[in-house]
Structure formats: C-alpha cells, structure tokens
Design a protein around this motif. Structure first.
Motif, PDB file in Angstrom:
ATOM      1  N   ASP A 195      -2.749  -4.866  -5.131  1.00 61.77           N
ATOM      2  CA  ASP A 195      -3.930  -4.713  -5.644  1.00 61.77           C
ATOM      3  C   ASP A 195      -5.164  -4.397  -4.347  1.00 61.77           C
ATOM      4  OD1 ASP A 195      -3.144  -5.682  -8.113  1.00 61.77           O
ATOM      5  OD2 ASP A 195      -3.891  -7.678  -7.836  1.00 61.77           O
ATOM      6  N   ARG A 196      -4.712  -4.961  -3.379  1.00 61.48           N
ATOM      7  CA  ARG A 196      -5.463  -4.501  -2.196  1.00 61.48           C
ATOM      8  C   ARG A 196      -5.378  -2.963  -1.842  1.00 61.48           C
ATOM      9  NH1 ARG A 196      -4.185  -7.978   2.752  1.00 61.48           N
ATOM     10  NH2 ARG A 196      -5.772  -6.795   3.882  1.00 61.48           N
ATOM     11  N   ILE A 197      -4.299  -2.323  -1.803  1.00 65.81           N
ATOM     12  CA  ILE A 197      -3.916  -1.036  -1.757  1.00 65.81           C
ATOM     13  C   ILE A 197      -4.548  -0.336  -2.597  1.00 65.81           C
ATOM     14  CG2 ILE A 197      -2.222   0.777  -1.318  1.00 65.81           C
ATOM     15  CD1 ILE A 197      -0.346  -1.690  -0.180  1.00 65.81           C
ATOM     16  N   HIS A 198      -4.344  -0.742  -3.740  1.00 65.72           N
ATOM     17  CA  HIS A 198      -4.869   0.005  -5.071  1.00 65.72           C
ATOM     18  C   HIS A 198      -6.620   0.098  -4.856  1.00 65.72           C
ATOM     19  CE1 HIS A 198      -5.845   0.392  -9.515  1.00 65.72           C
ATOM     20  NE2 HIS A 198      -5.251   1.537  -8.947  1.00 65.72           N
ATOM     21  N   LYS A 199      -7.136  -0.936  -4.613  1.00 68.22           N
ATOM     22  CA  LYS A 199      -8.597  -0.990  -4.345  1.00 68.22           C
ATOM     23  C   LYS A 199      -9.025  -0.098  -3.350  1.00 68.22           C
ATOM     24  CE  LYS A 199     -12.322  -4.303  -3.817  1.00 68.22           C
ATOM     25  NZ  LYS A 199     -12.975  -5.476  -3.603  1.00 68.22           N
ATOM     26  N   ALA A 200      -8.368  -0.283  -1.998  1.00 64.98           N
ATOM     27  CA  ALA A 200      -8.805   0.672  -0.997  1.00 64.98           C
ATOM     28  C   ALA A 200      -8.569   1.985  -1.411  1.00 64.98           C
ATOM     29  CB  ALA A 200      -8.075   0.216   0.130  1.00 64.98           C
ATOM     30  N   ALA A 201      -7.827   2.430  -2.065  1.00 65.16           N
ATOM     31  CA  ALA A 201      -7.406   3.961  -2.325  1.00 65.16           C
ATOM     32  C   ALA A 201      -8.502   4.341  -3.374  1.00 65.16           C
ATOM     33  CB  ALA A 201      -5.929   4.101  -2.873  1.00 65.16           C
ATOM     34  N   LEU A 202      -8.781   3.746  -4.252  1.00 67.43           N
ATOM     35  CA  LEU A 202      -9.669   3.935  -5.523  1.00 67.43           C
ATOM     36  C   LEU A 202     -11.208   4.074  -4.671  1.00 67.43           C
ATOM     37  CD1 LEU A 202      -8.791   2.113  -8.437  1.00 67.43           C
ATOM     38  CD2 LEU A 202      -8.362   4.481  -8.141  1.00 67.43           C
ATOM     39  N   GLN A 203     -11.488   3.044  -3.745  1.00 66.84           N
ATOM     40  CA  GLN A 203     -12.880   3.130  -3.296  1.00 66.84           C
ATOM     41  C   GLN A 203     -12.935   4.404  -2.179  1.00 66.84           C
ATOM     42  OE1 GLN A 203     -12.902  -0.583  -0.992  1.00 66.84           O
ATOM     43  NE2 GLN A 203     -14.181  -1.650  -2.403  1.00 66.84           N
ATOM     44  N   LEU A 234       1.599   5.992  -1.998  1.00 67.61           N
ATOM     45  CA  LEU A 234       0.908   4.615  -1.996  1.00 67.61           C
ATOM     46  C   LEU A 234       1.012   4.051  -3.440  1.00 67.61           C
ATOM     47  CD1 LEU A 234      -2.588   5.520  -0.102  1.00 67.61           C
ATOM     48  CD2 LEU A 234      -0.608   4.061   0.687  1.00 67.61           C
ATOM     49  N   LEU A 235       1.112   4.970  -4.625  1.00 70.11           N
ATOM     50  CA  LEU A 235       1.430   4.451  -5.759  1.00 70.11           C
ATOM     51  C   LEU A 235       2.631   3.950  -5.834  1.00 70.11           C
ATOM     52  CD1 LEU A 235      -0.664   6.819  -7.992  1.00 70.11           C
ATOM     53  CD2 LEU A 235      -1.332   4.661  -7.611  1.00 70.11           C
ATOM     54  N   SER A 236       3.893   4.502  -5.290  1.00 64.25           N
ATOM     55  CA  SER A 236       4.965   4.168  -5.391  1.00 64.25           C
ATOM     56  C   SER A 236       5.092   2.876  -4.702  1.00 64.25           C
ATOM     57  CB  SER A 236       5.943   5.187  -4.723  1.00 64.25           C
ATOM     58  OG  SER A 236       5.945   6.381  -5.444  1.00 64.25           O
ATOM     59  N   SER A 237       4.564   2.592  -3.469  1.00 62.79           N
ATOM     60  CA  SER A 237       4.537   1.384  -2.675  1.00 62.79           C
ATOM     61  C   SER A 237       4.161   0.374  -3.453  1.00 62.79           C
ATOM     62  CB  SER A 237       3.672   1.715  -1.335  1.00 62.79           C
ATOM     63  OG  SER A 237       4.245   2.644  -0.586  1.00 62.79           O
ATOM     64  N   MET A 238       2.797   0.548  -4.203  1.00 64.46           N
ATOM     65  CA  MET A 238       2.336  -0.420  -5.135  1.00 64.46           C
ATOM     66  C   MET A 238       3.349  -0.857  -6.274  1.00 64.46           C
ATOM     67  SD  MET A 238      -1.579   0.569  -5.295  1.00 64.46           S
ATOM     68  CE  MET A 238      -1.505   2.261  -5.337  1.00 64.46           C
ATOM     69  N   MET A 239       4.158  -0.157  -6.617  1.00 60.19           N
ATOM     70  CA  MET A 239       4.975  -0.326  -7.812  1.00 60.19           C
ATOM     71  C   MET A 239       5.977  -1.379  -6.994  1.00 60.19           C
ATOM     72  SD  MET A 239       5.235   3.160  -9.644  1.00 60.19           S
ATOM     73  CE  MET A 239       6.572   2.931 -10.790  1.00 60.19           C
ATOM     74  N   MET A 240       6.553  -0.867  -5.666  1.00 58.56           N
ATOM     75  CA  MET A 240       7.614  -1.802  -5.293  1.00 58.56           C
ATOM     76  C   MET A 240       7.094  -3.068  -4.789  1.00 58.56           C
ATOM     77  SD  MET A 240       9.210  -0.987  -1.435  1.00 58.56           S
ATOM     78  CE  MET A 240       7.742  -1.638  -0.666  1.00 58.56           C
ATOM     79  N   LEU A 241       5.718  -3.121  -4.471  1.00 56.45           N
ATOM     80  CA  LEU A 241       5.192  -4.405  -4.355  1.00 56.45           C
ATOM     81  C   LEU A 241       5.098  -5.313  -5.541  1.00 56.45           C
ATOM     82  CD1 LEU A 241       2.517  -3.577  -1.482  1.00 56.45           C
ATOM     83  CD2 LEU A 241       4.551  -4.674  -1.052  1.00 56.45           C
ATOM     84  N   HIS A 279       6.983  -5.092  -8.145  1.00 58.40           N
ATOM     85  CA  HIS A 279       8.379  -5.524  -8.399  1.00 58.40           C
ATOM     86  C   HIS A 279       8.661  -6.727  -7.644  1.00 58.40           C
ATOM     87  CE1 HIS A 279      12.446  -5.186  -9.587  1.00 58.40           C
ATOM     88  NE2 HIS A 279      12.752  -5.013  -8.409  1.00 58.40           N
ATOM     89  N   MET A 280       8.231  -6.731  -6.353  1.00 62.10           N
ATOM     90  CA  MET A 280       8.575  -7.955  -5.398  1.00 62.10           C
ATOM     91  C   MET A 280       7.854  -9.087  -5.731  1.00 62.10           C
ATOM     92  SD  MET A 280       9.633  -5.506  -2.179  1.00 62.10           S
ATOM     93  CE  MET A 280       9.591  -6.828  -0.858  1.00 62.10           C
ATOM     94  N   LYS A 281       7.032  -9.110  -6.653  1.00 62.76           N
ATOM     95  CA  LYS A 281       5.988 -10.084  -6.997  1.00 62.76           C
ATOM     96  C   LYS A 281       5.174 -10.402  -5.923  1.00 62.76           C
ATOM     97  CE  LYS A 281       8.434 -11.118 -10.631  1.00 62.76           C
ATOM     98  NZ  LYS A 281       8.194 -10.153 -11.683  1.00 62.76           N
ATOM     99  N   LEU A 282       4.690  -9.332  -5.437  1.00 66.23           N
ATOM    100  CA  LEU A 282       3.689  -9.316  -4.209  1.00 66.23           C
ATOM    101  C   LEU A 282       2.277  -8.455  -4.601  1.00 66.23           C
ATOM    102  CD1 LEU A 282       5.785  -8.356  -1.116  1.00 66.23           C
ATOM    103  CD2 LEU A 282       5.037 -10.561  -1.582  1.00 66.23           C
ATOM    104  N   ASP A 283       1.986  -8.993  -5.931  1.00 65.85           N
ATOM    105  CA  ASP A 283       0.848  -8.282  -6.448  1.00 65.85           C
ATOM    106  C   ASP A 283      -0.612  -8.201  -5.567  1.00 65.85           C
ATOM    107  OD1 ASP A 283       2.649  -8.117  -8.636  1.00 65.85           O
ATOM    108  OD2 ASP A 283       1.613  -9.343 -10.077  1.00 65.85           O
ATOM    109  N   SER A 284      -0.648  -9.360  -4.930  1.00 64.01           N
ATOM    110  CA  SER A 284      -1.950  -9.092  -4.236  1.00 64.01           C
ATOM    111  C   SER A 284      -1.951  -8.184  -3.075  1.00 64.01           C
ATOM    112  CB  SER A 284      -2.229 -10.794  -3.634  1.00 64.01           C
ATOM    113  OG  SER A 284      -1.252 -10.878  -2.623  1.00 64.01           O
ATOM    114  N   PHE A 285      -1.002  -7.870  -2.606  1.00 62.26           N
ATOM    115  CA  PHE A 285      -0.876  -6.654  -1.487  1.00 62.26           C
ATOM    116  C   PHE A 285      -1.044  -5.271  -2.409  1.00 62.26           C
ATOM    117  CE2 PHE A 285       1.572 -10.080   0.464  1.00 62.26           C
ATOM    118  CZ  PHE A 285       0.649 -10.354   1.460  1.00 62.26           C
TER     119      PHE A 285
END
Length: 76
Positions: free
Chosen positions: A40-48, A23-30, A32-38
């Motif tokens: 951020d959503r994954i990051h928040k969900a994982a931390l919760q 998931l962290l790798s996927s967030m880095m890819m997103l 990089h693709m300037k899809l920060d909002s996506f």
C-alpha cells in the motif's frame, strides 16, 4: 525480431524505462506474502508521484528513470 526484455534493457540503459510495471509486480508479490501495508505504501507513493507530474516519457513526462524512481522513493 526484438526480444521485449532487450528493449527494456535498452530503455533502462538510456534512462527512459518506466519502472511502474516492476513496482506493480512487486506490490503483487508483497500482497501474496501478506505484507499489504508495504504494498500500500509503494502504491500510494507511485500514484502521488504520477499525480504530481513526475512522469517518464511514455506517460507524457520528461523525468528520467532515475528521477521518477527517486521521486517515489522520497515519498516512502
């Protein structure tokens, strides 16, 4: 010697793998693709999910890979 990827596959087959690194790798890819909002959503969900106590065994929990992943998906 064991290949680390084969160990991940073994753990995954036994439903003990922790998908957080993927998931962290996927967030880095997103990001990089300037899809920060996506990302951020994954990051928040994982931390919760972790904060609420749904964790795989390597994080001190009892959730299977599927249970942990589903808990994150449910928060998305």
């Amino acid at each position: 010697t064991e290949n680390p990827l084969s160990l991940i596959a073994l753990d995954s087959a036994n439903s003990r793998a922790n998908p957080t690194a993927l998931l962290l790798s996927s967030m880095m890819m997103l990001r990089h693709m300037k899809l920060d909002s996506f990302a951020d959503r994954i990051h928040k969900a994982a931390l919760q999910t972790i904060a609420e106590g749904t964790r795989t065994g390597d994080l001190g929990g009892k959730a299977s890979t599927q249970q942990y992943t589903q808990a994150i998906i449910d928060k998305l």
